[in-house]
Design an enzyme around this catalytic site. Structure first.
Site, mmCIF file in Angstrom:
data_model
loop_
_atom_site.group_PDB
_atom_site.id
_atom_site.type_symbol
_atom_site.label_atom_id
_atom_site.label_comp_id
_atom_site.label_asym_id
_atom_site.label_seq_id
_atom_site.Cartn_x
_atom_site.Cartn_y
_atom_site.Cartn_z
ATOM 1 N N SER A 29 0.836 -1.200 0.000
ATOM 2 C CA SER A 29 0.000 0.000 0.000
ATOM 3 C C SER A 29 0.869 1.247 0.000
ATOM 4 O O SER A 29 1.938 1.266 0.612
ATOM 5 C CB SER A 29 -0.887 -0.016 1.250
ATOM 6 O OG SER A 29 -1.851 0.997 1.204
ATOM 7 N N PRO A 30 0.446 2.308 -0.687
ATOM 8 C CA PRO A 30 1.234 3.549 -0.651
ATOM 9 C C PRO A 30 1.329 4.108 0.760
ATOM 10 O O PRO A 30 0.310 4.263 1.429
ATOM 11 C CB PRO A 30 0.466 4.487 -1.588
ATOM 12 C CG PRO A 30 -0.908 3.908 -1.707
ATOM 13 C CD PRO A 30 -0.755 2.437 -1.520
ATOM 14 N N CYS A 32 3.288 7.186 3.012
ATOM 15 C CA CYS A 32 4.126 8.379 3.017
ATOM 16 C C CYS A 32 5.375 8.151 3.872
ATOM 17 O O CYS A 32 5.285 7.652 4.995
ATOM 18 C CB CYS A 32 3.347 9.576 3.547
ATOM 19 S SG CYS A 32 2.060 10.158 2.424
ATOM 20 N N ALA A 64 1.871 8.534 -1.813
ATOM 21 C CA ALA A 64 1.155 9.682 -2.364
ATOM 22 C C ALA A 64 2.151 10.703 -2.875
ATOM 23 O O ALA A 64 2.952 11.251 -2.114
ATOM 24 C CB ALA A 64 0.264 10.308 -1.289
ATOM 25 N N TYR A 189 -8.157 14.155 2.003
ATOM 26 C CA TYR A 189 -7.383 15.029 1.137
ATOM 27 C C TYR A 189 -8.295 15.618 0.061
ATOM 28 O O TYR A 189 -9.509 15.408 0.071
ATOM 29 C CB TYR A 189 -6.179 14.266 0.577
ATOM 30 C CG TYR A 189 -5.249 13.791 1.672
ATOM 31 C CD1 TYR A 189 -4.687 14.701 2.571
ATOM 32 C CD2 TYR A 189 -4.955 12.439 1.849
ATOM 33 C CE1 TYR A 189 -3.848 14.282 3.594
ATOM 34 C CE2 TYR A 189 -4.122 12.007 2.873
ATOM 35 C CZ TYR A 189 -3.579 12.929 3.751
ATOM 36 O OH TYR A 189 -2.753 12.512 4.780
ATOM 37 N N ARG A 237 -8.318 5.171 -4.963
ATOM 38 C CA ARG A 237 -8.512 4.882 -3.536
ATOM 39 C C ARG A 237 -9.563 5.834 -3.003
ATOM 40 O O ARG A 237 -9.473 7.051 -3.171
ATOM 41 C CB ARG A 237 -7.204 5.053 -2.753
ATOM 42 C CG ARG A 237 -7.422 5.003 -1.228
ATOM 43 C CD ARG A 237 -6.129 4.878 -0.450
ATOM 44 N NE ARG A 237 -5.683 3.489 -0.431
ATOM 45 C CZ ARG A 237 -4.669 3.039 0.314
ATOM 46 N NH1 ARG A 237 -3.983 3.866 1.076
ATOM 47 N NH2 ARG A 237 -4.321 1.762 0.282
#
Length: 363
Positions: A29-30, A32, A64, A189, A237
């Protein structure tokens, strides 16, 4: 891809979407890392992402990556807004592919959550004269908690500009060798801020009704799909629920997923939360899996399950029972870069994860 096939796959069965085949149903999973320099990836990212490819993941999604400097969460965020960002990402992607995984990237704009300190520096909004910058959002509403800045409500020109930045980011991602693109429309976001009635109080064509609140995402998706090759997967997502009464919820998510599918989206990555700082989230093993299962079933689109998935038998059950097509691990991959190898052993499939030749004697 027939997501309702009676021949149920297992965790280590390959998955093909468009021209891309993942060697298994396990993805990174992305996450940060807040360790970029003016948006550029560093050696940290090469080791961080590369080690998970070596460890056996089928998909490795870079964190991200901001579509503009103003779209960063923190000054240390990854970016894909400038041509100088392409080669550092390309270097990482070459390594990921060399070790058998598919390289992906998530492109994002932080909206009203931008201009914050790194988590280990407190995470609060940074003043403009202390390394921060002015922020924008659908409406002039602060997030709350330590994120106290009031964003400027976006004009129609702002909306068009940001959509163009997403398109340019997609083109740079392609130039960098990414083979999987994810639009970040979750976690409070910018794109999620348009979706949720809690953060979107606009009275024009981008606010109010469900039709209007999803417009920004659908338009952006359409524009990105026009430049992202049809042969490559496009994912989105979403936060399937705000976990707040009167906010975005799973019913709206199902309908959004149907519309995203019509715009050429191949998979919905099903997360949740992030709209408000004080939501009561019942986090636990697989707590978001029911969202992925319902969207998959009712919208007829492939889904990824994420959140609290740590045990190999649990991950395999999600795939075998058709609850999702892919499982994405985040913190578990931070704890154990070689989780796929351990999972294969636990599930009696150790021969289905081949380690790098340099490690084969110990694999």
């Amino acid at each position: 891809m027939n997501i309702h096939s009676s021949n149920r796959p297992h965790l280590f069965e390959p998955m093909t979407i468009k021209s891309v085949t993942l060697r298994n149903r396990i993805g990174v999973s992305p996450m940060c890392e807040y360790s970029s320099v003016d948006g550029a990836a560093t050696e940290w990212h090469l080791v961080h992402l590369g080690s998970r490819a070596v460890g056996g993941a089928g998909l490795v999604v870079a964190e991200a990556s901001a579509v503009s400097p103003a779209g960063r969460i923190t000054p240390g965020d990854a970016g894909i807004w400038a041509d100088k960002h392409v080669e550092p990402v390309a270097r990482i992607n070459r390594f990921i592919k060399e070790h058998g995984a598919v390289p992906g990237i998530q492109i994002a704009h932080a909206g009203r959550k931008a201009s914050a300190a790194r988590p280990w520096e407190g995470g609060a909004h940074l003043a403009d004269d202390a390394g921060g910058w002015p922020i924008i959002a659908p409406s002039a509403l602060a997030f709350g908690g330590e994120l106290t800045k009031v964003p400027r409500a976006m004009s129609l020109a702002d909306i068009a500009r940001v959509q163009g930045e997403f398109v340019a980011a997609a083109e740079r991602s392609l130039a960098a060798g990414c083979e999987w693109l994810e639009l970040h429309a979750a976690h409070g976001y910018l794109v999620h801020e348009f979706l949720s009635p809690i953060s979107n109080q606009r009275t024009d064509g981008y606010g109010g009704s469900f039709e209007n609140r999803v417009r920004f995402l659908l338009e952006t998706t359409r524009a990105v799909r026009a430049v992202w090759p049809e042969r490559l997967p496009l994912a989105v997502r979403i936060s399937c629920t705000d976990w707040v009464a009167g906010g975005w919820d799973i019913e709206q998510s199902v309908e959004l997923a149907r519309r995203l599918k019509a715009e050429g989206v191949d998979l919905v990555d099903c997360s949740s939360g992030g709209t408000v700082p004080d939501a009561q989230i019942p986090a636990g093993p697989g707590y978001q899996v029911p969202f992925a299962e319902r969207i998959r079933r009712e919208a007829g689109i492939a889904t990824a399950a994420v959140g609290g998935i740590t045990e190999p038998t649990h991950a395999d059950e999600i795939i075998r029972n058709g609850r999702a097509d892919l499982v994405l691990l985040a913190q578990e991959f931070l704890r154990e870069p070689y989780w796929p190898r351990l999972a294969a052993r636990a599930l009696g499939r150790k021969d289905e994860v081949s380690g790098p030749v340099q490690y084969r004697r110990a694999w």
